[in-house]
Design a protein around this motif. Sequence first.
Motif, PDB file in Angstrom:
ATOM      1  N   HIS A 354       0.826  -1.214   0.000  1.00  0.00           N
ATOM      2  CA  HIS A 354       0.000   0.000   0.000  1.00  0.00           C
ATOM      3  C   HIS A 354       0.860   1.264   0.000  1.00  0.00           C
ATOM      4  O   HIS A 354       0.488   2.271  -0.600  1.00  0.00           O
ATOM      5  CB  HIS A 354      -0.916   0.008   1.226  1.00  0.00           C
ATOM      6  CG  HIS A 354      -2.080  -0.924   1.130  1.00  0.00           C
ATOM      7  ND1 HIS A 354      -2.848  -1.058  -0.009  1.00  0.00           N
ATOM      8  CD2 HIS A 354      -2.626  -1.778   2.054  1.00  0.00           C
ATOM      9  CE1 HIS A 354      -3.805  -1.948   0.206  1.00  0.00           C
ATOM     10  NE2 HIS A 354      -3.689  -2.408   1.446  1.00  0.00           N
ATOM     11  N   LEU A 358      -0.313   0.794  -4.173  1.00  0.00           N
ATOM     12  CA  LEU A 358      -1.175  -0.298  -4.614  1.00  0.00           C
ATOM     13  C   LEU A 358      -2.420  -0.381  -3.734  1.00  0.00           C
ATOM     14  O   LEU A 358      -2.332  -0.230  -2.507  1.00  0.00           O
ATOM     15  CB  LEU A 358      -0.419  -1.630  -4.562  1.00  0.00           C
ATOM     16  CG  LEU A 358       0.708  -1.800  -5.594  1.00  0.00           C
ATOM     17  CD1 LEU A 358       1.555  -3.018  -5.249  1.00  0.00           C
ATOM     18  CD2 LEU A 358       0.137  -1.919  -7.003  1.00  0.00           C
ATOM     19  N   ASP A 359      -3.573  -0.634  -4.376  1.00  0.00           N
ATOM     20  CA  ASP A 359      -4.803  -0.889  -3.641  1.00  0.00           C
ATOM     21  C   ASP A 359      -5.058  -2.390  -3.609  1.00  0.00           C
ATOM     22  O   ASP A 359      -4.177  -3.192  -3.940  1.00  0.00           O
ATOM     23  CB  ASP A 359      -5.960  -0.120  -4.287  1.00  0.00           C
ATOM     24  CG  ASP A 359      -5.812   1.381  -4.112  1.00  0.00           C
ATOM     25  OD1 ASP A 359      -5.388   1.812  -3.029  1.00  0.00           O
ATOM     26  OD2 ASP A 359      -6.107   2.126  -5.077  1.00  0.00           O
ATOM     27  N   ASP A 372      -7.897  -2.369  -6.948  1.00  0.00           N
ATOM     28  CA  ASP A 372      -6.877  -2.001  -7.930  1.00  0.00           C
ATOM     29  C   ASP A 372      -7.090  -2.802  -9.209  1.00  0.00           C
ATOM     30  O   ASP A 372      -6.775  -3.997  -9.266  1.00  0.00           O
ATOM     31  CB  ASP A 372      -5.480  -2.266  -7.359  1.00  0.00           C
ATOM     32  CG  ASP A 372      -4.404  -1.459  -8.047  1.00  0.00           C
ATOM     33  OD1 ASP A 372      -4.491  -1.323  -9.282  1.00  0.00           O
ATOM     34  OD2 ASP A 372      -3.494  -0.955  -7.361  1.00  0.00           O
ATOM     35  N   ARG A 374      -5.528  -2.824 -11.828  1.00  0.00           N
ATOM     36  CA  ARG A 374      -4.282  -3.238 -12.483  1.00  0.00           C
ATOM     37  C   ARG A 374      -3.850  -4.638 -12.063  1.00  0.00           C
ATOM     38  O   ARG A 374      -2.998  -5.250 -12.733  1.00  0.00           O
ATOM     39  CB  ARG A 374      -3.162  -2.240 -12.136  1.00  0.00           C
ATOM     40  CG  ARG A 374      -3.393  -0.815 -12.594  1.00  0.00           C
ATOM     41  CD  ARG A 374      -2.406   0.136 -11.952  1.00  0.00           C
ATOM     42  NE  ARG A 374      -2.565   0.208 -10.505  1.00  0.00           N
ATOM     43  CZ  ARG A 374      -1.838   0.987  -9.713  1.00  0.00           C
ATOM     44  NH1 ARG A 374      -0.892   1.749 -10.247  1.00  0.00           N
ATOM     45  NH2 ARG A 374      -2.046   1.008  -8.400  1.00  0.00           N
TER      46      ARG A 374
END
Length: 422
Positions: A354, A358-359, A372, A374
Amino acid sequence: MPPIPAACQSIADRIEALEQELDALQRDLAGLDRPKDEPGPGPGEKGQIGRQINKLRAEIRDAKRDLAACTERNTPPPSPDTRPDLRVRYVEVNQSVQTGGAANRIRLIRNRSTVVRVFVVSGVDNGFDAGAGRNRWPGVTGDLEVIDPATGSSGAALQPVNPGGVVTAMPLRELDTENLGHSLNYRLPLSSVSTPSIELRARIWVRGHYGEGGGWSAESSTTVELRDRRPQEVTPILLIDTVGGAPPPTMATFVRVLRRGALARLPVPFFSVNPPITLPVTQDLTSVLGWAGMLSGLATINFIGRRSGGIRCGLLPFNGAYPVSGMGIPRIGFTAPAFASVPDEDTFAHEMGHTHGLDHALCTGAEPWPHDSRLPGRTNATGLHIEDMLIRRRGTGELMGYCPNPTWPSIETYDHVYDNPA
């Protein structure tokens, strides 16, 4: 590979069709065949495609076992004077995550713990049993030379770390790249991975037949690039839960989860660790609001006269009354990237993710917002826990999701952390 008996051709055709279907799903998951102006699959669609991919992989494994059994039933007896025809299939260099076979597509880093895997095939396809099963050959060993191409210098040849220093060479169709017993494995000394590139020369042979030709031995070499990636600075913050009456974890505990949790999974050569700071927490950590308040304080507090750069890593003791096991945020404006975690290896690395922006990945589907898009829900490359020499197979829960431990980073998580130091 031996010719497929006519009685088994329908199974082979089914495998080919399943593999084509699998390739199409993988391309769909990556959004490769969509128009440029059309967005890729959303989180829900990714989860559905991932489940279809896992189902297809299981069907392919079952069909391959059926084909092997059918071929065995319909193949003439082997010649009693059969000998191996050893080959190095390819050489994999893994520092946590790797894919692409001989191409070693995941970027490799200088001065990072590294394992080289030399995949060996027996070259036997007539059903001969040398004592380890049809078409397999036992007692295969080898060595590995690591050379600096710029100077030609090398250290002593490395010996495999496999039990007994040997493997059984498999026929190509049975080779499982996610089975450590199907490769000769070598730990590289850190001194050998400090140059811009290295050449790896692998020699393999059947014990008792060193230097003999005629299929008893083989050689292969490959060269890989090693990139510079700066170390990640971290500040250990050992947290005292004053409301819960719990003392802080020890620095030894911090070092353990940093090494085995974050360093094992994330693409950094090493962590530059500042002196630890012990900090009392006055919030009630049995509520999510209490955790949020604590995290806000970690990200904004000014530690006068103390080094507190890089990621501020708060560590709490385990407590079953806590509503969460960790919480993390990236750098926002003038705040520091910070997280707090209990001393669990997966949780520690997840929260550090995080801090890199990044989620959550959708692995169980129950992960809290934000999600996220991605990231896949499950891993899409071979993971390797270097310290423990344990494989994390494709389809393992993504590090940034909430699937049960162990979790591991996908290619997307690994690349993002590589490109975005905190």
